[in-house]
Scaffold this motif. Structure first.
Motif, mmCIF file in Angstrom:
data_model
loop_
_atom_site.group_PDB
_atom_site.id
_atom_site.type_symbol
_atom_site.label_atom_id
_atom_site.label_comp_id
_atom_site.label_asym_id
_atom_site.label_seq_id
_atom_site.Cartn_x
_atom_site.Cartn_y
_atom_site.Cartn_z
ATOM 1 N N ASP A 24 18.132 30.011 42.282
ATOM 2 C CA ASP A 24 17.250 30.332 43.405
ATOM 3 C C ASP A 24 15.868 30.698 42.888
ATOM 4 O OD1 ASP A 24 15.942 31.595 45.641
ATOM 5 O OD2 ASP A 24 17.902 31.804 46.587
ATOM 6 N N GLU A 25 14.949 29.750 42.930
ATOM 7 C CA GLU A 25 13.601 29.932 42.395
ATOM 8 C C GLU A 25 12.843 31.043 43.115
ATOM 9 O OE1 GLU A 25 10.784 29.326 39.663
ATOM 10 O OE2 GLU A 25 12.559 28.044 39.769
ATOM 11 N N SER A 26 13.026 31.157 44.444
ATOM 12 C CA SER A 26 12.285 32.164 45.212
ATOM 13 C C SER A 26 12.680 33.577 44.797
ATOM 14 C CB SER A 26 12.529 31.973 46.711
ATOM 15 O OG SER A 26 13.893 32.167 47.045
ATOM 16 N N CYS A 43 15.666 33.861 34.526
ATOM 17 C CA CYS A 43 14.503 34.174 35.370
ATOM 18 C C CYS A 43 13.189 33.590 34.870
ATOM 19 C CB CYS A 43 14.351 35.692 35.491
ATOM 20 S SG CYS A 43 15.590 36.448 36.538
ATOM 21 N N ARG A 63 13.885 34.398 41.832
ATOM 22 C CA ARG A 63 13.336 34.589 40.489
ATOM 23 C C ARG A 63 11.878 35.034 40.570
ATOM 24 N NH1 ARG A 63 16.633 29.962 38.969
ATOM 25 N NH2 ARG A 63 14.894 28.516 39.164
ATOM 26 N N ASP A 64 11.129 34.423 41.485
ATOM 27 C CA ASP A 64 9.717 34.812 41.657
ATOM 28 C C ASP A 64 9.599 36.254 42.139
ATOM 29 O OD1 ASP A 64 8.863 32.333 40.842
ATOM 30 O OD2 ASP A 64 8.625 31.527 42.869
ATOM 31 N N SER A 77 11.413 30.758 33.660
ATOM 32 C CA SER A 77 11.375 29.318 33.448
ATOM 33 C C SER A 77 9.992 28.711 33.678
ATOM 34 C CB SER A 77 12.383 28.636 34.379
ATOM 35 O OG SER A 77 12.125 28.974 35.725
ATOM 36 N N SER A 78 9.021 29.507 34.095
ATOM 37 C CA SER A 78 7.686 28.989 34.396
ATOM 38 C C SER A 78 6.700 29.397 33.316
ATOM 39 C CB SER A 78 7.202 29.528 35.741
ATOM 40 O OG SER A 78 7.057 30.938 35.686
#
Length: 470
Positions: free
Chosen positions: A250-252, A291, A254-255, A293-294
């Protein structure tokens, strides 16, 4: 008919009179009760059943003290011999009494009943018996208003029964999610063990997408991030586990963790100067891999000293943490070219080379994969070749007779990358271990043949160059 009602009424009056007479004579007090001794270790099934039936009788008609003592005896005996538990659960009303005791106002009886439920839930085959008796709602009521110890037992029981996703919705339907979030949000009122257990139950619950969304909408992510900053290690470990479960896929979310300061809190747990346990560091490494990854999260990690922490644990950490640090290095090497450059500048390559000679095949492979990824960058390749021992060590590990050879395919991949460098080709050609590659080439190993071909063409060009210069 009225006559039937009169008969029933008369019977009830007779029972009431009998019970009143028994109570008036004091027959229900502990001093007048016949106490059945606990059977020996070699007791027969009939002896065990007689003992359990006696405990059940005390549940039914005993005074408060008798009920409590019967519960204590039951909890003791089932921890030592599960035959007693099997016999108890075969009696129709036994579990129902335990469930009903959870709603009693007497805190000691409630506590022992919650403990019994937690012990029973430890047996996979008996969880369904508890669920069938309707234990979820009383457990949640205990979490709301029970004593601290009762709450812990209730949470342990819920954590065990919700390992089965079929029971998750029942907890949600009875308001359990809200109660658990309240416990996690009021760490000042509860000790670390209870908060940790509440996180454990929530970890099981958030596997259901709808419940995960509800938790997010309640603003709980920031509360969980705040738990990461706790000095209590139990809270820190359990909150990391919970956030890891929520962030997975879930990318959101993680942000949200990153924006809430989660990365800084996690990296602090990895600071070698801190006093956190190996367990805390292990879970911190795991959530970093999920968490971060960006590019933004990578920059934050670098700014907070994450690279230095990994290098420290690679060099000096205990084996479990060292392995996780190695996996974190592998993950970092795959994030971006900038990440690879930073790792090269920080001094990762000499440390990774040492792991190529590890006794563990998995460690050798992860180290080789990380190096293979880093050497793609020209700056790292040049730095690697400058160390005279590196090339020789790689060639030495390709010896077909060597037991601890690592992963030949990955080692050959590293050497293939190095052959784009003139100095690396010279070092390979002049190495006493060149024969190892030649043997692999003779055995029709594709990458070895390519390396030998590159070296041969390089020699041919050198000869031609010398000829024209003469």
């Amino acid at each position: 008919m009225q006559s039937d009602l009169d008969i029933v009424s008369a019977n009830i009056d007779a029972h009431i009179k009998s019970i009143s007479d028994i109570y008036a004579m004091g027959l229900l007090t502990q001093s007048n009760a016949v106490v059945v001794s606990r059977p020996s270790v070699s007791a027969s099934r009939d002896d065990i059943k007689f003992y359990i039936v006696d405990l059940l009788s005390r549940f039914k008609i005993g005074s408060t003290d008798m009920k409590k003592q019967a519960l204590v005896a039951f909890n003791e005996v089932i921890q030592e011999d599960d035959r007693y538990l099997k016999v108890a659960l075969e009696l129709d009303s036994f579990v129902n009494f335990l469930v009903n005791f959870l709603d009693l106002k007497d805190s000691e009886i409630q506590e022992e009943a919650a403990k019994a439920a937690a012990l029973i839930a430890g047996f996979e085959s008996y969880k369904s018996v508890l669920i069938g008796a309707g234990i979820i709602a009383p457990l949640i009521r205990v979490l709301e208003s029970g004593s601290d110890q009762s709450k812990k037992f209730a949470a342990r029981c819920l954590m065990k029964v919700t390992e089965n996703s079929d029971n998750v919705w029942s907890v949600s339907a009875h308001g359990g999610v809200t109660v658990l979030l309240k416990i996690c949000g009021n760490t000042g009122e509860h000790d670390g063990e209870l908060v940790g257990l509440a996180c454990g139950v929530l970890k099981n619950l958030v596997g259901v997408e709808e419940i995960r969304r509800f938790v997010v909408e309640e603003g709980a992510i920031l509360e969980f991030v705040n738990l990461l900053r706790s000095k209590d290690e139990v809270i820190k470990v359990c909150s990391v586990d919970l956030l890891q479960a929520m962030a997975y896929g879930d990318e959101s979310i993680r942000d949200m963790i990153i924006q809430g300061g989660g990365i800084r809190a996690i990296v602090r747990a990895l600071d070698p100067r801190s006093s956190f346990s190996t367990k805390t560091r292990e879970v911190a490494f795991r959530i970093v891999n999920i968490c971060c990854s960006s590019d933004k999260s990578l920059n934050l990690l670098i700014n907070y000293g994450f690279m230095d922490h990994i290098l420290y644990f690679l060099r000096y950490g205990e084996v479990p943490v060292q392995e996780l640090a190695l996996k974190a290095a592998f993950w970092l090497s795959g994030t971006s070219e900038e990440g690879k450059k930073v790792m090269g500048d920080a001094g990762f390559m000499p440390v990774l080379v040492k792991f190529l000679d590890s006794n563990s095949l998995e460690i050798r492979e992860v180290a080789a994969e990380t190096l293979s990824s880093m050497i793609i960058v020209p700056r790292n390749r040049k730095r690697f070749v400058q160390n005279d021992q590196n090339v020789g060590l790689l060639l030495q590990m390709l010896d077909p007779m060597e037991a601890n050879t690592g992963n030949k395919k990955l080692l050959l991949s590293i050497l293939m990358s190095l052959t784009s460098s003139n100095s690396a080709r010279k070092k390979i050609a002049n190495s006493g271990y060149l024969k190892n590659i030649e043997k692999l080439a003779e055995a029709e190993v594709s990458d070895a043949k390519k390396i030998v071909k590159k070296l041969s063409s390089n020699r041919f060009r050198s000869i031609l160059g010398g000829f024209w210069q003469s």
